[in-house]
Design an enzyme around this catalytic site. Sequence first.
Site, short mmCIF file in Angstrom:
data_model
loop_
_atom_site.label_atom_id
_atom_site.label_comp_id
_atom_site.label_asym_id
_atom_site.label_seq_id
_atom_site.Cartn_x
_atom_site.Cartn_y
_atom_site.Cartn_z
N TYR A 115 93.10 109.50 -19.06
CA TYR A 115 92.35 110.76 -18.94
C TYR A 115 93.35 111.87 -18.70
O TYR A 115 94.25 111.75 -17.86
CB TYR A 115 91.37 110.68 -17.77
CG TYR A 115 90.61 111.95 -17.47
CD1 TYR A 115 90.89 112.68 -16.31
CD2 TYR A 115 89.60 112.41 -18.30
CE1 TYR A 115 90.18 113.85 -16.02
CE2 TYR A 115 88.90 113.58 -18.01
CZ TYR A 115 89.20 114.29 -16.87
OH TYR A 115 88.50 115.44 -16.59
N ASP A 144 102.05 112.86 -19.08
CA ASP A 144 101.05 113.49 -18.23
C ASP A 144 101.27 112.97 -16.81
O ASP A 144 100.80 111.89 -16.46
CB ASP A 144 99.63 113.16 -18.72
CG ASP A 144 98.58 113.76 -17.79
OD1 ASP A 144 97.39 113.70 -18.14
OD2 ASP A 144 98.95 114.26 -16.71
N LYS A 177 97.88 118.50 -9.14
CA LYS A 177 97.63 117.81 -7.88
C LYS A 177 98.68 118.13 -6.80
O LYS A 177 98.63 119.19 -6.19
CB LYS A 177 97.50 116.31 -8.15
CG LYS A 177 96.29 115.97 -9.07
CD LYS A 177 96.13 114.50 -9.26
CE LYS A 177 95.14 114.20 -10.37
NZ LYS A 177 93.72 114.30 -9.96
P1 KE4 Z 1 92.29 118.49 -13.38
O1 KE4 Z 1 91.83 119.37 -14.52
O2 KE4 Z 1 91.14 117.68 -12.81
O3 KE4 Z 1 93.06 119.26 -12.30
O4 KE4 Z 1 93.34 117.45 -13.97
C1 KE4 Z 1 92.98 116.65 -15.07
C2 KE4 Z 1 93.87 115.41 -15.09
C3 KE4 Z 1 94.89 115.34 -15.99
N1 KE4 Z 1 95.72 114.27 -16.03
C4 KE4 Z 1 95.55 113.24 -15.18
C5 KE4 Z 1 96.48 112.06 -15.26
C6 KE4 Z 1 94.51 113.26 -14.22
O5 KE4 Z 1 94.35 112.20 -13.38
C7 KE4 Z 1 93.66 114.36 -14.17
C8 KE4 Z 1 92.48 114.44 -13.20
N2 KE4 Z 1 92.24 113.27 -12.41
C9 KE4 Z 1 90.89 113.07 -11.97
C10 KE4 Z 1 90.83 111.76 -11.19
N3 KE4 Z 1 91.23 110.66 -11.92
C11 KE4 Z 1 90.41 114.22 -11.15
C12 KE4 Z 1 89.16 113.93 -10.34
C13 KE4 Z 1 87.93 114.52 -10.98
O6 KE4 Z 1 87.85 114.57 -12.23
O7 KE4 Z 1 87.03 114.90 -10.19
#
Ligand code: KE4
Length: 456
Positions: free
Chosen positions: A169, A264, A292
């Site tokens: 993701y 990523d 993060k």
């Molecule tokens: P954000 O847009 O949520 O800040 O980041 C997206 C993203 C991109 N790349 C990786 C490897 C990620 O894990 C994420 C977001 N992670 C999720 C949890 N696995 C965020 C939690 C959520 O979606 O509420």
Amino acid sequence: MSRSIRGVHDAPCAGKWGTILGQMPRSMSISAQLQQRAERLLPGGVNSPVRAFRAVGGAPPFVVRAEGQYLWDADGNRYLDYFGSWGPMILGHAFPPVVAAIQQAAARGSSFGASTPTEADLAERIVRACPSIEKLRFVSSGTEATMSAIRVARAFTDRKYIVKFEGCYHGHADGLLVKAGSGVATFGIPGSAGVLEETAHFTLALPFNDVTAVEEAFAQHPGEIACVIVEPVVGNMGCVPAAAGYLHFLRDITARTGALLIFDEVMTGFRVAFGGAQALYGITPDMTALGKIIGGGLPCGAFGGRGEIMDLLTPLGPVYQAGTLSGNPLAMAAGIATLEYLEAHEAEVYARLEVASAAVADGVAQEAKKAGIAVTMNRVGAMFTWFFTPRTIKDFRTAATSDVTIFGRFHRAMLEAGVWLPPSQFEAAFLGTAHTDADIALTIDAARTAYLTIAG
Ligand code: KE4
């Protein structure tokens, strides 16, 4: 029923919402009442789907306070936090140097929409930690980081196709919601409604850890693939490390074919090592997406890479990218305080995270074995997952053999014991420096009891 650790119970926080909740049935917990109100205003009552607990069942507690390794809900229950805001809280919640930095920055104004010294301050720290990044640009989320990196990669290579991996993701940009993992995998939605077939067409979603599939994709699309984007340690199908040599294979085939390799590291950056997975495995990607931890808990992402690639961005080049709150002073302050501490205490921090994570991840897995419950545990540093399956987990197909019903029972039992795991089988759990040996022992004890309740 109290959901407290060792009976620790703060005064419920109803008073603060007494007027709003006054019309709710008094028998409901305050969180349940807050959930009812939230559902009238927010789809599913949440601003991000995994928080709704649909993958594990039960009602999500509403958090009103956090400190160190603990979360407190509106009913005054305290929980050991093993998702840490999905990664950012590596130093624990309300870490004093981060709180002080945010307070001091806020007193000077929260957003200017103009250049500030702190953007380069944080950028210098990131570039020092990740030498593959010569230049970077801050954005406000990991989604923006990966979306922008792909746009630049397509412009730099003048190619249309991108390669991603099933179960990975990278945020919710249209072209990446193609058999994505995380929330999409949790809900079993192959891609997403609203994403055009024409858009998804240019995204090749391949099985992770499969060399042949990548070789076939490049053979079928000679000179057409702009980039390969990968979580160098996958967190979004649960924790799944790359097979030995796989990341080097991706580095080689992208270099040979003129495609860019995008790591990523939104989750792994500063998590699995101070320099992220690229430092841990000794691989130099062409571009990196971050998020993060670099925001210290405030909205922040970044994408970066070689100067010749990044200089394609406006105002220097033809690739448009922008953001009102990009490089926000409060996020910069929180990120600087976080990375400053991590850099100054690097050896101590990552050694502790390794020892503590191994203890809890192995300990909980051992209790499953004693209870006769099939659990496969994957871990890289302070990110780990207990998959409820006997299978070895190496890609989304094997991860999907996990028994999500059993996982849901386990999650609920642990929550009742005051241990808050990520509410999805397909997410990584995280440990931070605030977790103590006593917390780990309590977690293992809670798992032993939980297995007794779910085995039946
Ligand atoms: P954000 O847009 O949520 O800040 O980041 C997206 C993203 C991109 N790349 C990786 C490897 C990620 O894990 C994420 C977001 N992670 C999720 C949890 N696995 C965020 C939690 C959520 O979606 O509420």
